[in-house]
Write a protein that holds these residues in place. Sequence first.
Motif, PDB file in Angstrom:
ATOM      1  N   LEU A 174       0.526   8.941 -15.231  1.00 51.93           N
ATOM      2  CA  LEU A 174      -0.302   9.086 -14.037  1.00 51.93           C
ATOM      3  C   LEU A 174      -1.164   7.851 -13.769  1.00 51.93           C
ATOM      4  N   LEU A 175      -1.227   6.953 -14.729  1.00 53.79           N
ATOM      5  CA  LEU A 175      -2.112   5.796 -14.590  1.00 53.79           C
ATOM      6  C   LEU A 175      -1.815   4.934 -13.354  1.00 53.79           C
ATOM      7  N   PRO A 176      -0.542   4.589 -13.063  1.00 56.12           N
ATOM      8  CA  PRO A 176      -0.280   3.782 -11.867  1.00 56.12           C
ATOM      9  C   PRO A 176      -0.786   4.453 -10.588  1.00 56.12           C
ATOM     10  N   THR A 177      -0.632   5.766 -10.506  1.00 57.82           N
ATOM     11  CA  THR A 177      -1.120   6.483  -9.331  1.00 57.82           C
ATOM     12  C   THR A 177      -2.642   6.423  -9.261  1.00 57.82           C
ATOM     13  N   ALA A 178      -3.292   6.626 -10.405  1.00 60.89           N
ATOM     14  CA  ALA A 178      -4.751   6.549 -10.450  1.00 60.89           C
ATOM     15  C   ALA A 178      -5.233   5.148 -10.086  1.00 60.89           C
ATOM     16  N   GLY A 179      -4.521   4.131 -10.563  1.00 60.39           N
ATOM     17  CA  GLY A 179      -4.877   2.753 -10.239  1.00 60.39           C
ATOM     18  C   GLY A 179      -4.738   2.465  -8.756  1.00 60.39           C
ATOM     19  N   ALA A 180      -3.653   2.963  -8.155  1.00 57.30           N
ATOM     20  CA  ALA A 180      -3.438   2.756  -6.718  1.00 57.30           C
ATOM     21  C   ALA A 180      -4.554   3.403  -5.900  1.00 57.30           C
ATOM     22  N   LEU A 181      -4.984   4.591  -6.326  1.00 61.96           N
ATOM     23  CA  LEU A 181      -6.066   5.286  -5.623  1.00 61.96           C
ATOM     24  C   LEU A 181      -7.369   4.504  -5.731  1.00 61.96           C
ATOM     25  N   GLN A 182      -7.647   3.959  -6.917  1.00 57.22           N
ATOM     26  CA  GLN A 182      -8.879   3.190  -7.099  1.00 57.22           C
ATOM     27  C   GLN A 182      -8.851   1.903  -6.276  1.00 57.22           C
ATOM     28  N   ARG A 183      -7.697   1.232  -6.227  1.00 56.96           N
ATOM     29  CA  ARG A 183      -7.593   0.012  -5.418  1.00 56.96           C
ATOM     30  C   ARG A 183      -7.773   0.323  -3.939  1.00 56.96           C
ATOM     31  N   ALA A 184      -7.194   1.439  -3.509  1.00 53.13           N
ATOM     32  CA  ALA A 184      -7.339   1.840  -2.099  1.00 53.13           C
ATOM     33  C   ALA A 184      -8.802   2.137  -1.775  1.00 53.13           C
ATOM     34  N   LEU A 185      -9.512   2.747  -2.723  1.00 51.39           N
ATOM     35  CA  LEU A 185     -10.921   3.058  -2.514  1.00 51.39           C
ATOM     36  C   LEU A 185     -11.741   1.777  -2.392  1.00 51.39           C
ATOM     37  N   VAL A 186     -11.463   0.800  -3.257  1.00 52.81           N
ATOM     38  CA  VAL A 186     -12.174  -0.477  -3.189  1.00 52.81           C
ATOM     39  C   VAL A 186     -11.910  -1.157  -1.848  1.00 52.81           C
ATOM     40  N   ASP A 187     -10.642  -1.174  -1.412  1.00 51.14           N
ATOM     41  CA  ASP A 187     -10.298  -1.785  -0.128  1.00 51.14           C
ATOM     42  C   ASP A 187     -11.043  -1.095   1.017  1.00 51.14           C
ATOM     43  N   HIS A 188     -11.111   0.233   0.967  1.00 50.86           N
ATOM     44  CA  HIS A 188     -11.800   0.999   2.009  1.00 50.86           C
ATOM     45  C   HIS A 188     -13.292   0.663   2.036  1.00 50.86           C
ATOM     46  N   GLN A 189     -13.895   0.576   0.858  1.00 47.38           N
ATOM     47  CA  GLN A 189     -15.320   0.254   0.776  1.00 47.38           C
ATOM     48  C   GLN A 189     -15.594  -1.153   1.307  1.00 47.38           C
ATOM     49  N   GLN A 190     -14.700  -2.102   0.991  1.00 43.62           N
ATOM     50  CA  GLN A 190     -14.878  -3.462   1.468  1.00 43.62           C
ATOM     51  C   GLN A 190     -14.747  -3.552   2.981  1.00 43.62           C
ATOM     52  N   LYS A 191     -13.815  -2.782   3.554  1.00 40.24           N
ATOM     53  CA  LYS A 191     -13.640  -2.795   5.008  1.00 40.24           C
ATOM     54  C   LYS A 191     -14.865  -2.221   5.703  1.00 40.24           C
ATOM     55  N   ARG A 192     -15.431  -1.169   5.128  1.00 38.86           N
ATOM     56  CA  ARG A 192     -16.660  -0.597   5.695  1.00 38.86           C
ATOM     57  C   ARG A 192     -17.794  -1.612   5.636  1.00 38.86           C
ATOM     58  N   ARG A 193     -17.873  -2.309   4.509  1.00 41.58           N
ATOM     59  CA  ARG A 193     -18.914  -3.311   4.344  1.00 41.58           C
ATOM     60  C   ARG A 193     -18.724  -4.445   5.348  1.00 41.58           C
ATOM     61  N   GLN A 194     -17.466  -4.843   5.551  1.00 42.75           N
ATOM     62  CA  GLN A 194     -17.173  -5.915   6.495  1.00 42.75           C
ATOM     63  C   GLN A 194     -17.582  -5.523   7.912  1.00 42.75           C
ATOM     64  N   LYS A 195     -17.261  -4.306   8.323  1.00 44.69           N
ATOM     65  CA  LYS A 195     -17.640  -3.849   9.661  1.00 44.69           C
ATOM     66  C   LYS A 195     -19.151  -3.831   9.832  1.00 44.69           C
ATOM     67  N   LYS A 196     -19.850  -3.413   8.781  1.00 41.79           N
ATOM     68  CA  LYS A 196     -21.311  -3.374   8.839  1.00 41.79           C
ATOM     69  C   LYS A 196     -21.890  -4.773   9.017  1.00 41.79           C
ATOM     70  N   MET A 197     -21.356  -5.738   8.266  1.00 46.64           N
ATOM     71  CA  MET A 197     -21.857  -7.107   8.359  1.00 46.64           C
ATOM     72  C   MET A 197     -21.508  -7.713   9.716  1.00 46.64           C
ATOM     73  N   GLN A 198     -20.299  -7.429  10.212  1.00 43.62           N
ATOM     74  CA  GLN A 198     -19.912  -7.957  11.515  1.00 43.62           C
ATOM     75  C   GLN A 198     -20.798  -7.378  12.616  1.00 43.62           C
ATOM     76  N   ARG A 199     -21.171  -6.113  12.481  1.00 40.62           N
ATOM     77  CA  ARG A 199     -22.047  -5.494  13.462  1.00 40.62           C
ATOM     78  C   ARG A 199     -23.417  -6.173  13.463  1.00 40.62           C
ATOM     79  N   LYS A 200     -23.937  -6.478  12.273  1.00 42.85           N
ATOM     80  CA  LYS A 200     -25.228  -7.142  12.177  1.00 42.85           C
ATOM     81  C   LYS A 200     -25.168  -8.547  12.775  1.00 42.85           C
ATOM     82  N   LEU A 201     -24.045  -9.245  12.529  1.00 46.04           N
ATOM     83  CA  LEU A 201     -23.890 -10.577  13.097  1.00 46.04           C
ATOM     84  C   LEU A 201     -23.837 -10.531  14.617  1.00 46.04           C
ATOM     85  N   MET A 202     -23.154  -9.519  15.156  1.00 48.26           N
ATOM     86  CA  MET A 202     -23.090  -9.356  16.606  1.00 48.26           C
ATOM     87  C   MET A 202     -24.479  -9.075  17.176  1.00 48.26           C
TER      88      MET A 202
END
Length: 347
Positions: free
Chosen positions: A306-334
């Motif tokens: 199950l480890l590869p599946t768990a790893g994929a989920l964790q990577r997807a979560l990190v990517d999602h968090q980074q995208k949210r952070r990016q949108k927040k920073m872009q909004r502040k810059l705007m």
Amino acid sequence: METISIIVPVYKVEKYIRRSVESVLAQTWRDWELILVDDGSPDRCGALCDEYAEKDGRIRVIHQKNQGVSAARNAGIDAAEGEYIFCLDPDDYLPPEALETLQRRMEETGADLVVAGHSRVEADGRIHCDSDVWPELTETKDIQRAILRNRLPNFVWGRLYRRAVWEGIRMPAGQVMEDLYVCPSLYLRARSIVVDKAPLYFYSHENVQSIMAVDGQKYTRLRYGKFLAWQEHERLAARYFPDCEAECAEQALHAGVRAYALDAGVGLLTAEERETLFRYIENHRATKASAGIRCMRSLILRRSLLLPTAGALQRALVDHQQKRRQKKMQRKLMEKEQKKTAGGGNP
């Protein structure tokens, strides 16, 4: 006066390097040498550094093939000739009184290391003090303990060191989280340490591209570097502050489990690195951990499919968090740009 050697590793900071160097030129403390280490930067950084060296004899430039920030900082420290060492990052800058204030504090107290507070410069132009929330620490042993526990930030920059503190100690080349790794050794070497929470350093958080570059895969390497750093904290705690050893082990275990899980199914880590992690996790079966880390530790030790599946989920979560952070920073810059436009272009 005694010379302060200022070490600046330079790589892909063409937008910021002039501000950094100019802040050194504006220092009220005049006896310094500035060592700019061009770490094979592909932009105009190397040429800009040479221009400054031609104008001021206190500035020296080292050009080398790209080896990473640790190797660049090490090259600068090896070349330093001053009685004091000060590390400055190339996108950061100093208020005019910084070096004079730190040197005066060092001589008044006889300290080997003076820690300066800092302000953070955000991408949207806001500047706020980070160090005002640091704990009040006056005893060297308490400061060393706080560094081991990361209650005081483990940064090599923004601190004035007597040269002897760095003797025999260098940054771990090729490793991320290098500051977290090396700081305990530096602080434990110092016989006396002073913390001055007043902000005497501007820490840049302006490079949005750099901040957003950490995706799920790169995050794996960061976690592995954090594991190595906390393992070093654990080793030193066992020798100097045994009461902190368990806490450091918990941090190392957390980072190690996360790194191992994130790498599952991707293979960014080498076989040797994965084996290092597995052995550590296996030897820390009884170390205190959160429910999530305990569950993942169990999967790792059983080498679960199950480890590869768990790893994929964790990577997807990190990517999602980074995208949210990016949108927040872009909004502040705007919002910043809109305010500038409404104000007729004034900042």
